[in-house]
Motif scaffolding. Structure first.
Motif, PDB file in Angstrom:
ATOM      1  N   ALA A 186       0.533  -0.970   0.106  1.00 44.45           N
ATOM      2  CA  ALA A 186       0.124   0.123  -0.166  1.00 44.45           C
ATOM      3  C   ALA A 186       0.969   1.377  -0.051  1.00 44.45           C
ATOM      4  N   ALA A 187       1.643   0.779   0.407  1.00 47.85           N
ATOM      5  CA  ALA A 187       3.180   2.717   0.802  1.00 47.85           C
ATOM      6  C   ALA A 187       3.386   2.564  -0.653  1.00 47.85           C
ATOM      7  N   LEU A 188       4.103   1.346  -1.139  1.00 43.65           N
ATOM      8  CA  LEU A 188       4.711   1.399  -3.115  1.00 43.65           C
ATOM      9  C   LEU A 188       3.655   2.301  -3.863  1.00 43.65           C
ATOM     10  N   VAL A 189       2.172   1.438  -3.909  1.00 43.45           N
ATOM     11  CA  VAL A 189       0.999   2.169  -4.748  1.00 43.45           C
ATOM     12  C   VAL A 189       0.972   3.742  -4.403  1.00 43.45           C
ATOM     13  N   ALA A 190       1.394   3.864  -3.116  1.00 39.41           N
ATOM     14  CA  ALA A 190       0.723   5.938  -3.121  1.00 39.41           C
ATOM     15  C   ALA A 190       2.178   6.598  -3.063  1.00 39.41           C
ATOM     16  N   SER A 191       2.835   6.079  -2.751  1.00 38.42           N
ATOM     17  CA  SER A 191       4.233   6.754  -3.627  1.00 38.42           C
ATOM     18  C   SER A 191       4.219   6.631  -5.029  1.00 38.42           C
ATOM     19  N   LEU A 192       3.952   6.146  -5.438  1.00 39.02           N
ATOM     20  CA  LEU A 192       3.613   5.581  -7.012  1.00 39.02           C
ATOM     21  C   LEU A 192       3.066   6.718  -7.154  1.00 39.02           C
ATOM     22  N   VAL A 193       1.414   6.867  -7.237  1.00 37.82           N
ATOM     23  CA  VAL A 193       0.310   7.495  -6.621  1.00 37.82           C
ATOM     24  C   VAL A 193       1.110   9.218  -6.926  1.00 37.82           C
ATOM     25  N   ASP A 194       1.177   9.052  -6.005  1.00 31.51           N
ATOM     26  CA  ASP A 194       1.651  10.885  -5.167  1.00 31.51           C
ATOM     27  C   ASP A 194       2.429  11.488  -5.885  1.00 31.51           C
ATOM     28  N   ASN A 195       4.166  10.755  -6.152  1.00 30.69           N
ATOM     29  CA  ASN A 195       5.104  11.190  -6.406  1.00 30.69           C
ATOM     30  C   ASN A 195       5.975  11.008  -8.123  1.00 30.69           C
ATOM     31  N   VAL A 196       5.127  10.003  -8.615  1.00 26.69           N
ATOM     32  CA  VAL A 196       5.204   9.760  -9.929  1.00 26.69           C
ATOM     33  C   VAL A 196       4.597  10.176 -11.174  1.00 26.69           C
ATOM     34  N   ILE A 197       3.014   9.276 -10.661  1.00 29.18           N
ATOM     35  CA  ILE A 197       2.065   9.644 -11.781  1.00 29.18           C
ATOM     36  C   ILE A 197       1.190  11.025 -11.730  1.00 29.18           C
ATOM     37  N   THR A 198       1.172  11.132 -10.554  1.00 31.19           N
ATOM     38  CA  THR A 198       0.465  13.020 -10.073  1.00 31.19           C
ATOM     39  C   THR A 198       0.798  13.848 -10.987  1.00 31.19           C
ATOM     40  N   PRO A 199       2.332  13.656 -10.886  1.00 34.90           N
ATOM     41  CA  PRO A 199       3.099  15.325 -11.049  1.00 34.90           C
ATOM     42  C   PRO A 199       2.970  14.613 -12.752  1.00 34.90           C
ATOM     43  N   ALA A 224      -7.580   0.816  -1.798  1.00 32.04           N
ATOM     44  CA  ALA A 224      -7.066  -0.354  -1.961  1.00 32.04           C
ATOM     45  C   ALA A 224      -7.224  -1.185  -0.877  1.00 32.04           C
ATOM     46  N   GLY A 225      -8.164  -2.679  -1.117  1.00 31.37           N
ATOM     47  CA  GLY A 225      -8.544  -3.062  -0.182  1.00 31.37           C
ATOM     48  C   GLY A 225      -9.019  -3.184   1.033  1.00 31.37           C
ATOM     49  N   GLN A 226      -9.226  -1.079   0.780  1.00 34.67           N
ATOM     50  CA  GLN A 226     -10.955  -0.772   1.450  1.00 34.67           C
ATOM     51  C   GLN A 226     -11.707  -1.046   1.479  1.00 34.67           C
ATOM     52  N   SER A 227     -13.126  -1.364   1.980  1.00 36.57           N
ATOM     53  CA  SER A 227     -14.908  -1.413   0.926  1.00 36.57           C
ATOM     54  C   SER A 227     -14.769  -0.373   0.403  1.00 36.57           C
ATOM     55  N   GLY A 228     -14.957  -1.024  -0.311  1.00 34.28           N
ATOM     56  CA  GLY A 228     -16.020  -0.183  -1.885  1.00 34.28           C
ATOM     57  C   GLY A 228     -15.208  -0.334  -2.707  1.00 34.28           C
ATOM     58  N   SER A 229     -13.689  -0.160  -2.574  1.00 35.23           N
ATOM     59  CA  SER A 229     -13.030   0.011  -3.776  1.00 35.23           C
ATOM     60  C   SER A 229     -12.622  -1.462  -4.852  1.00 35.23           C
ATOM     61  N   GLN A 230     -13.114  -0.874  -5.994  1.00 35.29           N
ATOM     62  CA  GLN A 230     -12.191  -2.422  -7.011  1.00 35.29           C
ATOM     63  C   GLN A 230     -11.392  -2.255  -7.051  1.00 35.29           C
ATOM     64  N   PHE A 231     -10.132  -2.626  -6.303  1.00 33.49           N
ATOM     65  CA  PHE A 231      -9.265  -3.467  -6.278  1.00 33.49           C
ATOM     66  C   PHE A 231      -9.454  -3.680  -4.604  1.00 33.49           C
ATOM     67  N   GLU A 232      -9.448  -5.666  -4.595  1.00 31.60           N
ATOM     68  CA  GLU A 232      -9.532  -6.271  -3.232  1.00 31.60           C
ATOM     69  C   GLU A 232      -8.276  -6.137  -1.919  1.00 31.60           C
ATOM     70  N   SER A 233      -7.521  -6.235  -2.713  1.00 31.13           N
ATOM     71  CA  SER A 233      -6.039  -5.665  -2.352  1.00 31.13           C
ATOM     72  C   SER A 233      -5.270  -4.554  -2.991  1.00 31.13           C
ATOM     73  N   ALA A 234      -4.583  -4.352  -1.894  1.00 32.63           N
ATOM     74  CA  ALA A 234      -3.247  -3.010  -2.643  1.00 32.63           C
ATOM     75  C   ALA A 234      -2.017  -3.944  -3.505  1.00 32.63           C
ATOM     76  N   HIS A 235      -2.332  -5.233  -3.218  1.00 28.34           N
ATOM     77  CA  HIS A 235      -1.334  -6.349  -4.759  1.00 28.34           C
ATOM     78  C   HIS A 235      -2.034  -5.892  -5.816  1.00 28.34           C
TER      79      HIS A 235
END
Length: 426
Positions: free
Chosen positions: A54-67, A257-268
């Motif tokens: 989950a930390a990897l997903v958040a880091s890639l989203v915030d620091n690579v993709i969004t910029p 991801a992995g939380q209720s309502g997310s389309q992704f069942e897990s961070a993986h």
């Protein structure tokens, strides 16, 4: 790159970095479909991992993709402004383009190159809104490899007339036009292409007198269309940013991801969606941008080198596009954009899974590819004519990276291949 291994509980650290119809033939495939893999479906590691995915997903989203998405939006705005300024000077010219108009055109071309460079990084990050409806938004911005120069020439005239093919019942609206008649490729055509005659094998009524018009008149028609097309690209870039980072944007979907309502069942499974996008290096860079023009795969010339099949022929920026693709790929691997501080990337995950050798081979492959591209002193089309072996070496080096991606990288991290790559054993 970051050497420390992040374990569960490191998510807060990563999140802290968050940023708030022509009759002419066209190519047969859309670029956006390359990773239609359904990887929104949950996937699971073959063995449990202690790495904080989950930390990897958040880091890639915030620091690579969004910029990357934000930068493209900014460059699209700058492009719109530069083209509008150029067109005002072109329209004020008499008989031929004034010196001021010629200078402004060069500035508009530079703005296009900057926008395209930013977009080429986004190309490596096709996920979420860029895949929805078979890549409809992506294709609106950049339809290549589906192109139609005839269609663009027609739309230049339709735009100037205000109606489609002299039909008063069909007012012109670029937002309703097909992808091959708008976007960044169309802007390249009208800003860089110096063949001012139309590119249709047969002229329709609207184009009937086009070739007999003065060059200046045709430049004005092109630039007026370019102003509208650039505004359309800017609007699409804003739409992408809103769908990505809005209140219900896809960035939040990945990070939840992995939380209720997310389309992704897990961070993986969210991580697998991101890794799918990286296969653009295989499906598009290796095959369409290199193997096809070289003649390794069939092209417009058969199976021999075909310079006219390079991606950005008019702007002579095909190699720059590949460089930008490679920079984006590297940013996803190491978790940082060029010149930014080292954060969390796939390299840290590989280290945690005792796969540092795979990481080192991928990073070395990226470095080697940069070196062979830098050794080419001309544009890609010219290099295919003058030194085909240099271009083949670029393909060889890119293939070395994609072989690692498809095999050890995927296996070590227990990820799944996109369906389009599952049977690709080249």
């Amino acid at each position: 790159m970051k050497k420390a291994i992040l374990k569960q509980g490191a998510l807060a650290l990563a999140v802290a970095f968050a940023l708030g119809g022509c009759g002419e033939s066209t190519s047969s495939s859309q670029g956006a479909g390359f990773n239609d893999s359904g990887s929104g479906e949950p996937t699971s590691p073959t063995e449990p991992t202690s790495f904080d995915e989950a930390a990897l997903v958040a880091s890639l989203v915030d620091n690579v993709i969004t910029p990357a998405f934000t930068l493209f939006h900014q460059q699209a705005q700058a492009q719109q402004s530069a083209i509008a300024s150029y067109c005002e000077l072109e329209k004020a010219s008499v008989q031929s383009s004034s010196e001021q108009a010629q200078t402004a055109m060069l500035e508009a071309q530079d703005a296009w190159l900057d926008a395209m460079g930013a977009w080429q990084q986004v190309e490596m990050m096709q996920m979420g809104p860029l895949l929805t409806n078979n890549g409809e938004l992506r294709n609106r911005i950049y339809s290549w490899p589906a192109i139609s120069r005839c269609g663009i020439d027609q739309d230049v005239v339709y735009h100037q007339d205000g109606v489609i093919n002299n039909d008063p019942e069909r007012p012109y609206d670029i937002s309703a036009r097909t992808a091959t008649r708008r976007g960044l490729f169309a802007l390249q055509h009208v800003l860089f292409n110096e063949q001012y005659d139309h590119h249709c094998s047969v002229a329709n009524d609207a184009l009937a007198d086009w070739n007999s018009r003065t060059v200046l008149a045709r430049k004005v028609a092109r630039c007026e269309y370019a102003v509208t097309a650039a505004m359309d690209v800017h609007n699409s870039s804003a739409e992408l940013l809103e769908k990505w980072q809005g209140d219900n944007g896809f960035a939040a979907e990945l990070k939840s991801a992995g939380q209720s309502g997310s389309q992704f069942e897990s961070a993986h499974s969210a991580l697998n969606h991101i890794s799918d996008a990286m296969f653009y290096l295989t499906e598009v860079v290796k095959d369409k941008k290199l193997a096809e023009p070289i003649g390794i795969l069939p092209n417009s010339c058969g199976t021999s080198a075909c310079p006219q099949d390079v991606e950005s022929l008019d702007a002579k920026s095909s190699l720059a596009n590949i460089k930008a693709n490679l920079l984006a790929f590297e940013a996803l691997v190491v978790g940082q954009r060029q010149g930014e501080p080292a954060l969390v990337g796939f390299d840290d995950y590989l280290d945690d899974e005792q796969a540092s050798a795979t990481k080192e081979r991928m990073l070395q492959g990226i470095s080697d590819t940069k070196a062979v591209i830098a050794a080419i002193e001309s544009d890609l089309a010219t290099a295919l004519l003058d030194n085909e072996e240099q271009v083949r070496e670029v393909h060889t080096q890119v293939k070395a990276i994609t072989d690692e991606l498809k095999n050890d990288f995927i296996n070590e991290l227990a990820l799944e291949l996109p369906t389009t790559s599952a049977g690709d054993n080249d």
